[in-house]
Design an enzyme around this catalytic site. Structure first.
Site, mmCIF file in Angstrom:
data_model
loop_
_atom_site.group_PDB
_atom_site.id
_atom_site.type_symbol
_atom_site.label_atom_id
_atom_site.label_comp_id
_atom_site.label_asym_id
_atom_site.label_seq_id
_atom_site.Cartn_x
_atom_site.Cartn_y
_atom_site.Cartn_z
ATOM 1 N N TYR B 439 0.811 -1.239 0.000
ATOM 2 C CA TYR B 439 0.000 0.000 0.000
ATOM 3 C C TYR B 439 0.838 1.280 0.000
ATOM 4 O O TYR B 439 2.035 1.230 0.179
ATOM 5 C CB TYR B 439 -1.085 -0.014 1.071
ATOM 6 C CG TYR B 439 -0.750 -0.131 2.542
ATOM 7 C CD1 TYR B 439 0.479 0.182 3.084
ATOM 8 C CD2 TYR B 439 -1.766 -0.544 3.427
ATOM 9 C CE1 TYR B 439 0.699 0.099 4.442
ATOM 10 C CE2 TYR B 439 -1.541 -0.643 4.788
ATOM 11 C CZ TYR B 439 -0.301 -0.316 5.289
ATOM 12 O OH TYR B 439 -0.091 -0.400 6.633
ATOM 13 N N GLU B 440 0.179 2.375 -0.295
ATOM 14 C CA GLU B 440 0.845 3.682 -0.509
ATOM 15 C C GLU B 440 1.870 3.604 -1.638
ATOM 16 O O GLU B 440 2.929 4.240 -1.581
ATOM 17 C CB GLU B 440 1.515 4.204 0.768
ATOM 18 C CG GLU B 440 0.699 4.142 2.045
ATOM 19 C CD GLU B 440 -0.679 4.773 1.957
ATOM 20 O OE1 GLU B 440 -0.950 5.513 0.991
ATOM 21 O OE2 GLU B 440 -1.520 4.510 2.835
ATOM 22 N N GLY B 441 1.535 2.870 -2.681
ATOM 23 C CA GLY B 441 2.460 2.679 -3.805
ATOM 24 C C GLY B 441 3.251 1.410 -3.601
ATOM 25 O O GLY B 441 4.073 1.351 -2.686
#
Lengths: 589, 589
Positions: B439-441
């Site tokens: 997550y978050e890239g």
């Protein structure tokens, strides 16, 4: 939801085109194992496994095995699927005809285990554990024991266990404390508690045969005082019918990270009746008969889960749309492409594919050596094959199961957030696969077996003979294969240098080589896969079709992107063990 | 059962002895952040976090967040622990005094996040998500929005979310389809469905502020037509009191591999009332304010779990008895030694420790650059620190979270079978940590950010300036540090060669560098840790005590056994991307 389709085409490639399993037909016992029969078996097995067992993978994980009043209930559908699987004769595929087996090569059974593990790793443990019991009895049982038990294991109406571990005795079996007290009738009463017993109690079979390590009164301390016993869940009458229940109780099963469909039992033996298998105080040696075969099987579990992760990731990457190719002009608006256009996604897929297919070649070829070592008429060939099996067992167990975790993790990563949630089935692969690095000897122990025993066995000829095979394979390669022979030459040189260094430095201190063991096993595994990818390349060169082009592309990726990793590991191996062993315990905090 | 003890001593080492956080007191805003205050804060935070939040890690995992009629109930104890945590002011530690924060350095808050993640990663997400909302409002909100919301986020009685992902829009946010229709009163009605919304609905706070990406009618297609809105769970009256509930419904939460205590929500916005944050169609840029800070925070999550795994593995290895040292004579009987005597166990422990402590140094120093970049009086210094943060953000996110999974996996392995069962808490670390890579890239996107943007930003000065810092650090090293400067010199040279190659080959085709991005990020991370271990070595050289000896021993291990791995990766990077990109899709099967 993830699906699994047994990779029959790739299995046929390995069996028929790469390792030429039909050569086993020169062994009388295997004269029926022609390519037609092999293909027929693979297709039938795939149909049943994919259709009835693979479909229970996620439900079995969600429901898990449950314990109630000492009875274990397997997940819904397991009982019926197991009965059909046993009924079809798959468990006895490579068992002896005299004990109701099919008498087919172990190599073929290995392919079926590959399928079964990929379809449903947790399920695969129930028939899987019976193999070890069968082999222990075959090697060390009395004729009466063989007659009483082996057909049942082969037919699958009874199953087996390996009762080794105790709370204080895991990797260190010398600490086993379970007692076996001889009785006047020649039997023993077994008293003690075993833990982590896979398939120790369940509802799939009429009886369960526990192979138990225990210590008789007055036996020597340590591993030289351990004997092996067989203790059935239900006692068996002389006519073969089942009698009263033995006092073997399952008070609890473990909550685990994965393989939830498989029960992992605590088993209490309360003066349970058992019978000696093999000689007194030779239990550890006997156990290794089970263990070596179990280690190869665990390698197949890693392979199966890697295959499952790989095929799902490839399918997903061809369907899921996000982003655009880097080479396409940026526009404020665009239709997304499938994620297989992204270099990093391709890197992950090709890593998964090249490791998985590489491990399959290694594992099946090792299985063929098992067949040769046990059955070939030529004693020298039997010995050479036995030596190859000895060498490759820690690689198949240690390297393939590490690959299993790596590939399962990449599978989650290819799916992104959709891989972390349960509904797509990818995270289960990672949870299931981690145990393969641990049981039947942790991968650290595999690495120690490789450097501590296998390198020096038979006067150090095991690695030398293998390296000679790799060189011979390279010498007969053509210039079309130079993309792989060049990096393989360099990698093999590095491996040979590391091998020489390990053997030499062990004289100074065993800690030098032991500190390098895990890295060495990785290097050995990578070079071995390089060798098999070279062989695959030779088969595929000049052949038409996507399948063979895929083999060449995957070999190229492996040779270019993965094999050279050895050059980061060999200097580390040869840096020695001082930095590992010198620090006092109290500074590691 | 696993325990967690905040590593206050190591935190003090990094903050006070290594990065000299007291130098921030030259910034007026931070003049109170003296070493005394810092130590006091760390000790207080540790006491509360370890005592009230860490103890909920395993129960929170077992119970999970539950959804009932659209309401999410967090695990038992979370509500009380959160209230106490917010009450103590920890959420507002580095928030502005004018919005009820403590006004202390972000560096210090980073250490507290490290603790919180190690104690209970799932819990840490609830306060964690509020940070991004606070920063988005601070950077782009109107004064009225700031006044209405920011104090609540700082005090923690309200929390925030980041509503970005949709079923068709994950990594590719240009595909966002949620609509925001302007109303006469200046508000918007938001219509659409968001997925994977961490802390999207829960029972810990009085209100939840959703920061939502959506598209207004007639906005340009793709990422240039996306705007950011704030939509509260409960509408807020002008006097600050809560009004009716907004129409934002949570119909389901995800079943996940781990972080079960954290709810991952589907959120349906049914003409929900929202307000524009920042300029129209600048939503993606605004989102990156949240995102960059969130990426650094996710790195801390990886670090926290790695620390948890490491300290438990070390404790276990000093207690668990199995086997004997290789240097002790084999006897049939012996008392087992603790497993820390085994070279391979030590290899695992030192790998865990050197990666974890190395990442801590990197992360805290990056956090210090965040403080400098935002607050220092000297504009050039602010810019230089901003550049360093830009460079290190993908490393902190991508490398540390990979380390998190690796170290968590090693933690399971050190425990063996006892690591795979739930009761010892080690398998949870592996399940929890995998999401940090996603997550978050995803870490693939971090690697692309590094090679695609950060290497070329500011005329390519970001890596050059960093490499110059490493060289300067090596030049001022003494001969006592040659055990690390020698391998670091070679590793840095390899990194520089790879960097030059990447920049050059990108001109030919972006696929070459993109195919190498993941390997390059690993090399960059290893060299960066080498740099910090050199700095730690300088601090520890000549100092007495087990702590400093441990630093030197760990640095030696890292320099000898891990840093040279770069030499297996750099040739692979420079082999180019053809083997990745050339295969047609239909041969990858």
């Amino acid at each position: 939801m993830a699906e699994y389709k047994s990779p029959v085409r790739d299995m046929e490639f390995v069996l028929n085109e790469l390792i030429h399993v039909e050569s086993l037909t020169e062994i009388k016992k295997f004269e029926d194992a022609t390519p037609d029969i092999i293909s027929g078996v693979l297709e039938e097995a795939a149909k049943q496994i994919d259709g009835t067992i693979g479909v229970l993978n996620e439900s079995g994980d969600a429901q898990g095995a449950r314990l109630n009043d000492g009875e274990v209930t397997t997940p819904d559908g397991f009982k019926e699927a197991y009965a059909a699987y046993a009924e079809s004769g798959w468990i006895g595929l490579d068992k002896d005809v005299e004990f109701d087996g099919q008498g087919l090569p172990h190599t073929l059974a290995t392919a079926v285990t590959d399928m079964l593990s990929g379809a449903n790793a947790a399920f695969s443990l129930y028939p899987g554990l019976s193999n070890g019991a069968y082999e222990a009895l075959k090697a060390h049982g009395t004729q009466a024991q063989k007659d009483m038990y082996m057909s049942h294991l082969s037919l699958g109406d009874w199953s087996g266990t390996m009762c080794l571990t105790e709370p204080g005795a895991g990797s260190d079996l010398g600490q086993v404390r379970t007692k076996a007290v001889p009785q006047k009738d020649g039997s023993y009463l077994i008293e003690g508690s075993k833990i982590f017993i896979t398939a120790g109690e369940h509802d799939l079979t009429d009886n369960i045969l526990h192979l138990v390590l225990a210590r008789t009164p007055g036996a020597p301390e340590g591993i030289r005082g351990i004997s092996m016993f067989i203790a059935p869940k239900f006692m068996v009458n002389d006519d073969g019918s089942l009698s009263e229940r033995n006092d073997i109780v399952c008070p609890s099963i473990e909550e685990k990270m994965g393989i939830h469909g498989s029960c992992t039992c605590v088993l209490n033996f309360n003066e349970a009746r058992g019978y000696l298998v093999g000689e007194l105080n030779k239990g550890i040696q006997n156990m290794f008969v089970m263990m070596n075969s179990a280690r190869l099987m665990v390698g197949m579990q890693g392979l199966g889960v890697a295959e499952r992760a790989t095929q799902n990731a490839i399918t997903y990457a061809k369907e899921r749309k996000q982003g655009r190719p880097l080479t396409r002009k940026a526009e404020s608006s665009f239709d997304s492409d499938t994620i297989i256009v992204h270099p990093d996604v391709r890197r992950m897929l090709l890593t998964m594919k090249s490791l998985t297919e590489g491990c399959r070649m290694m594992a099946y070829d090792t299985a063929k050596h098992v067949d040769l070592s046990e059955n070939h008429a030529d004693g020298a060939l039997r010995a050479a094959s036995k030596a190859r099996v000895d060498l490759m067992t820690p690689i198949c167990k240690g390297f393939i199961t590490d690959v299993g975790v790596e590939v399962a993790g990449l599978g989650v990563q290819v799916y992104g957030g959709h891989g972390y949630i349960k509904e797509n089935g990818m995270e289960q692969n990672l949870r299931d696969s981690k145990i393969f690095c641990i049981y039947e000897g942790t991968n650290g122990i595999q690495a120690m077996d490789l450097i501590g025993r296998k390198l020096s066995m038979n006067g150090g000829t095991l690695p030398k003979d293998f390296f000679a095979d790799i060189k011979a394979e390279m010498e007969s390669a053509g210039s079309e294969q130079s993309f792989i022979t060049a990096p393989l030459t360099a990698a093999l040189e590095a491996l040979e240098t590391a091998t020489d260094w390990l053997i030499e430095s062990k004289q100074q201190s065993p800690n030098h080589s032991a500190a390098a063991a895990a890295d060495y096993l990785q290097v050995f595994g990578l070079v071995t896969l390089g060798y098999y990818w070279l062989r695959a390349t030779k088969v595929a060169t000049g052949k038409d079709g996507a399948f063979y082009q895929g083999k060449l592309a995957t070999a190229t990726f492996f040779a270019t992107k993965l094999l050279p990793r050895v050059h980061g590991l060999v200097p580390v191996i040869m840096a020695g063990g001082d930095c590992v062993m010198n620090p006092e315990e109290d500074v590691i905090l």
